[in-house]
Design a protein around this motif. Structure first.
Motif, PDB file in Angstrom:
ATOM      1  N   UNK A   1      48.845  39.045  46.816  1.00 37.53           N
ATOM      2  CA  UNK A   1      48.043  40.176  47.285  1.00 37.53           C
ATOM      3  C   UNK A   1      47.940  40.182  48.805  1.00 37.53           C
ATOM      4  N   UNK A   2      47.553  39.047  49.367  1.00 35.01           N
ATOM      5  CA  UNK A   2      47.325  38.997  50.812  1.00 35.01           C
ATOM      6  C   UNK A   2      48.616  39.146  51.605  1.00 35.01           C
ATOM      7  N   UNK A   3      49.698  38.506  51.150  1.00 34.05           N
ATOM      8  CA  UNK A   3      50.962  38.628  51.868  1.00 34.05           C
ATOM      9  C   UNK A   3      51.552  40.026  51.734  1.00 34.05           C
ATOM     10  N   UNK A   4      51.356  40.659  50.564  1.00 35.17           N
ATOM     11  CA  UNK A   4      51.851  42.026  50.383  1.00 35.17           C
ATOM     12  C   UNK A   4      51.097  43.000  51.290  1.00 35.17           C
ATOM     13  N   UNK A   5      49.777  42.842  51.388  1.00 35.20           N
ATOM     14  CA  UNK A   5      49.001  43.694  52.293  1.00 35.20           C
ATOM     15  C   UNK A   5      49.442  43.447  53.735  1.00 35.20           C
ATOM     16  N   UNK A   6      49.672  42.177  54.076  1.00 35.94           N
ATOM     17  CA  UNK A   6      50.128  41.853  55.427  1.00 35.94           C
ATOM     18  C   UNK A   6      51.454  42.533  55.737  1.00 35.94           C
TER      19      UNK A   6
ATOM     20  N   UNK B   1      49.420  36.985  29.858  1.00 33.65           N
ATOM     21  CA  UNK B   1      48.233  37.568  30.488  1.00 33.65           C
ATOM     22  C   UNK B   1      47.265  36.478  30.913  1.00 33.65           C
ATOM     23  N   UNK B   2      46.644  36.678  32.060  1.00 32.88           N
ATOM     24  CA  UNK B   2      45.683  35.710  32.585  1.00 32.88           C
ATOM     25  C   UNK B   2      44.640  36.450  33.393  1.00 32.88           C
ATOM     26  N   UNK B   3      43.481  35.824  33.579  1.00 29.54           N
ATOM     27  CA  UNK B   3      42.443  36.437  34.408  1.00 29.54           C
ATOM     28  C   UNK B   3      42.491  35.916  35.833  1.00 29.54           C
ATOM     29  N   UNK B   4      43.554  35.169  36.164  1.00 22.42           N
ATOM     30  CA  UNK B   4      43.714  34.624  37.512  1.00 22.42           C
ATOM     31  C   UNK B   4      44.595  35.560  38.332  1.00 22.42           C
ATOM     32  N   UNK B   5      44.123  35.938  39.495  1.00 18.12           N
ATOM     33  CA  UNK B   5      44.871  36.823  40.382  1.00 18.12           C
ATOM     34  C   UNK B   5      45.789  36.015  41.293  1.00 18.12           C
ATOM     35  N   UNK B   6      46.984  36.527  41.512  1.00 15.34           N
ATOM     36  CA  UNK B   6      47.918  35.907  42.457  1.00 15.34           C
ATOM     37  C   UNK B   6      47.487  36.315  43.867  1.00 15.34           C
ATOM     38  N   UNK B   7      46.516  35.581  44.403  1.00 19.12           N
ATOM     39  CA  UNK B   7      45.923  35.952  45.690  1.00 19.12           C
ATOM     40  C   UNK B   7      46.941  35.847  46.825  1.00 19.12           C
ATOM     41  N   UNK B   8      47.815  34.849  46.757  1.00 19.84           N
ATOM     42  CA  UNK B   8      48.837  34.717  47.795  1.00 19.84           C
ATOM     43  C   UNK B   8      49.700  35.977  47.849  1.00 19.84           C
TER      44      UNK B   8
END
Length: 581
Positions: A409-414, A400-407
């Motif tokens: 998230x953004x690529x999945x939305x794309x 568990x971590x408080x860091x979001x996998x932003x890459x």
């Protein structure tokens, strides 16, 4: 005041944050159990501020709405897939039926009352308390190639109808399910929940975060001079345990020195050892005294046999420990039983808490003969160094971590939005999911993949909440600010009739749904109303049902139906426009 109006017009981003701040504050207040909620409060505040004729770029609304829909899909993806498995299939099918009833009621009311597309979409969103549907409805209206002024009028009518019909949509649905439902269906909720709970005996998982009781503990014991452990190594002492007992010596205090225990560490009299294991085994093997602190009972016999005394040693027990998920990929452990794995070095100091298997995350019983397979996700508990070492041998650690996998998230939305952007013409009619619908489907797919293959795409729960709540409310704030100038005149035109029709659109599908759930699907009375609440995605109703039942059992019917209902009701925002257009 003139300066404020001019500033908000020049800097519309300030107006958005002002709407959110006041909206969340008002939405958090309640009176006798009723609250507007953040969404409705933000909409009403934004409409009021929107009277200043503030212009906001529609791109702001689109960006935050995509974030919101992806978060919704990501959060319910695993439940959605589980709903298609055999145990949840009847609930998933009922959620589809309830969603169709909700859409049908709104279409019927709109046709009878003669509402335009915007008002109909707003009535549907408000009466079914599914504000997210307005985003897809807006996309659908914009794709109709209407004159700009006409499209704007329809879009402005939507939040008006939503705000007026939402009040009964929230309160009315809760009253219908929690108060009218048991009487209509002749259900004794309290008795039904007690009976259903009895059939679940022993399935509730105890211990873990948020609970005072923990299944696995680390406790300190002083080794007495005549103890069997004196003069023996740690490996020899651990081998003396009774069958099916797993207790491990983790650290040793000798004099004023604390050291990590190794298998060849030799124990001496007066050593204080930190021993980890299940609470029941620590009590039965090493516990002291009888039930009243006397020297009788099985536990006292165990103490005399082990010759150890429990002591308080905070420094010795200050060991970093954790519970982590591990995705099993190792060929070396594939097909081995838990009994075989327990004898391997990787198992020392590590305790198995849960095994999940397959696309539906089926929980596998933890028994000596249970086999572990590649692709399983297991939850293990122990010292950080032990869980890390075990994970290295088993597969991939998902800490568990408080860091979001932003890459991610953004690529999945794309990816989802690109799929949604595809338009297929059928008999001259453009059929498309829209970028918003694509983002929702993308969230469902990637949320499910993350659950069964936890090696990528971690989004901490607080981040999911932020994307969900703030994403939706920024979208709602922009709608309110844009529609503000036309809200008053629209309300004057639609009048009290809209509120009455909203009551019909809310009540009719709920009553029909309860009867179908009872006499067609034959759901157990204890979960029936929870199933109905989930299908309509009304959390307020579930709360009232659980209060009436004096139990949380109705919530067992909520998750699968909520996942299916939330998805379909959101998509219906686009469908209702297509039907009425």
């Amino acid at each position: 005041m003139t300066w404020l109006v001019t500033t908000l017009r020049h800097y519309p981003e300030i107006a958005i944050f002002l709407s959110l701040g006041i909206g969340y504050w008002i939405g958090g207040k309640s009176y006798k159990g009723f609250s507007l909620g953040a969404v409705t409060a933000t909409l009403l505040v934004a409409i009021a501020i929107g009277q200043m004729n503030i212009t906001v770029s529609p791109n702001v609304k689109s960006v935050f709405f995509l974030i919101f829909l992806f978060a919704v899909g990501y959060g319910v993806g695993p439940q959605f897939v589980r709903g298609l498995a055999k145990d949840g299939l009847p609930q998933a099918l009922f959620a589809v039926v309830q969603a169709v009833l909700s859409l049908g009621a709104a279409v019927l009311v709109a046709k009878i009352a003669g509402y335009d597309l915007g008002s109909a979409a707003g009535l549907f969103a408000g009466s079914q308390t599914i504000s997210a549907s307005m985003g897809l409805a807006s996309d659908a209206i914009n794709r109709l190639s209407l004159p700009a002024e006409q499209a704007k009028a329809l879009l402005n009518a939507m939040p008006t109808a939503y705000a007026v019909s939402y009040i009964f949509g929230t309160v009315g649905s809760a009253v219908i399910l929690a108060t009218l439902g048991p009487r209509l269906l002749r259900i004794d909720l309290v008795a039904a929940c007690k009976e259903y709970e009895a059939t679940l005996g022993g399935t509730k998982e105890l211990g873990g975060a948020g609970q005072a009781w923990h299944r696995y503990e680390l406790r300190a014991f002083r080794v007495l001079a005549d103890a069997p452990a004196c003069g023996k190594t740690v490996s020899e002492v651990e081998a003396l345990q009774p069958n099916n007992t797993r207790l491990f010596i983790e650290r040793v205090r000798r004099g004023g020195t604390i050291s990590e225990a190794t298998l060849d560490t030799t124990l001496q009299a007066d050593d204080v050892v930190a021993i980890a294991g299940p609470r029941d085994q620590l009590v039965s093997v090493l516990g002291g005294g009888g039930p009243n602190g006397d020297d009788g009972g099985d536990s006292a016999v165990a103490v005399r046999r082990a010759r150890v005394v429990e002591v308080d040693d905070p420094e010795l027990l200050a060991v970093p420990a954790e519970g982590v998920d591990v995705y099993v990929t190792s060929k070396a452990v594939d097909g081995k039983t838990l009994q075989e794995l327990a004898t391997m070095p990787l198992a020392r100091g590590v305790f198995l808490r849960k095994i999940k298997r397959g696309p539906t995350e089926t929980q596998i019983p933890i028994m000596p003969s249970t086999k572990l397979h590649r692709g399983d996700t297991i939850t293990i508990v122990g010292r950080t160094q032990d869980t890390t070492a075990a994970a290295k041998s088993l597969g991939v650690l998902d800490r568990a971590t408080n860091v979001t996998d932003v890459a991610f998230v953004t690529l999945a939305i794309t990816a989802g939005a690109l799929v949604g952007a595809v338009v297929i013409n059928v008999a001259g009619i453009p059929i498309t999911l829209s970028t918003a619908g694509g983002a929702l489907i993308g969230g469902l797919v990637f949320g499910w993949l993350r659950a069964i293959h936890p090696t990528f795409g971690r989004i901490p729960e607080p981040t999911v909440w932020f994307m969900n709540s703030v994403g939706l409310n920024v979208f709602i704030a922009v709608i309110g600010l844009t529609a503000g100038p036309g809200f008053v005149s629209g309300l004057q035109n639609l009048g009290i009739g809209l509120f009455v029709w909203g009551i019909v659109a809310t009540s009719l599908p709920l009553i029909l749904g309860m009867l179908i759930a009872r006499y067609v699907f034959h759901f157990h009375p204890a979960i029936l109303l929870g199933v109905c609440a989930g299908s309509r995605t009304t959390t307020a109703a579930l709360g009232m049902v659980c209060d009436a039942a004096k139990s949380q059992i109705p919530g067992l019917g909520y998750t699968v139906t909520y996942a299916v209902g939330n998805t379909l009701l959101t998509i219906w925002g686009m469908v209702i426009v297509m039907i009425l257009a």
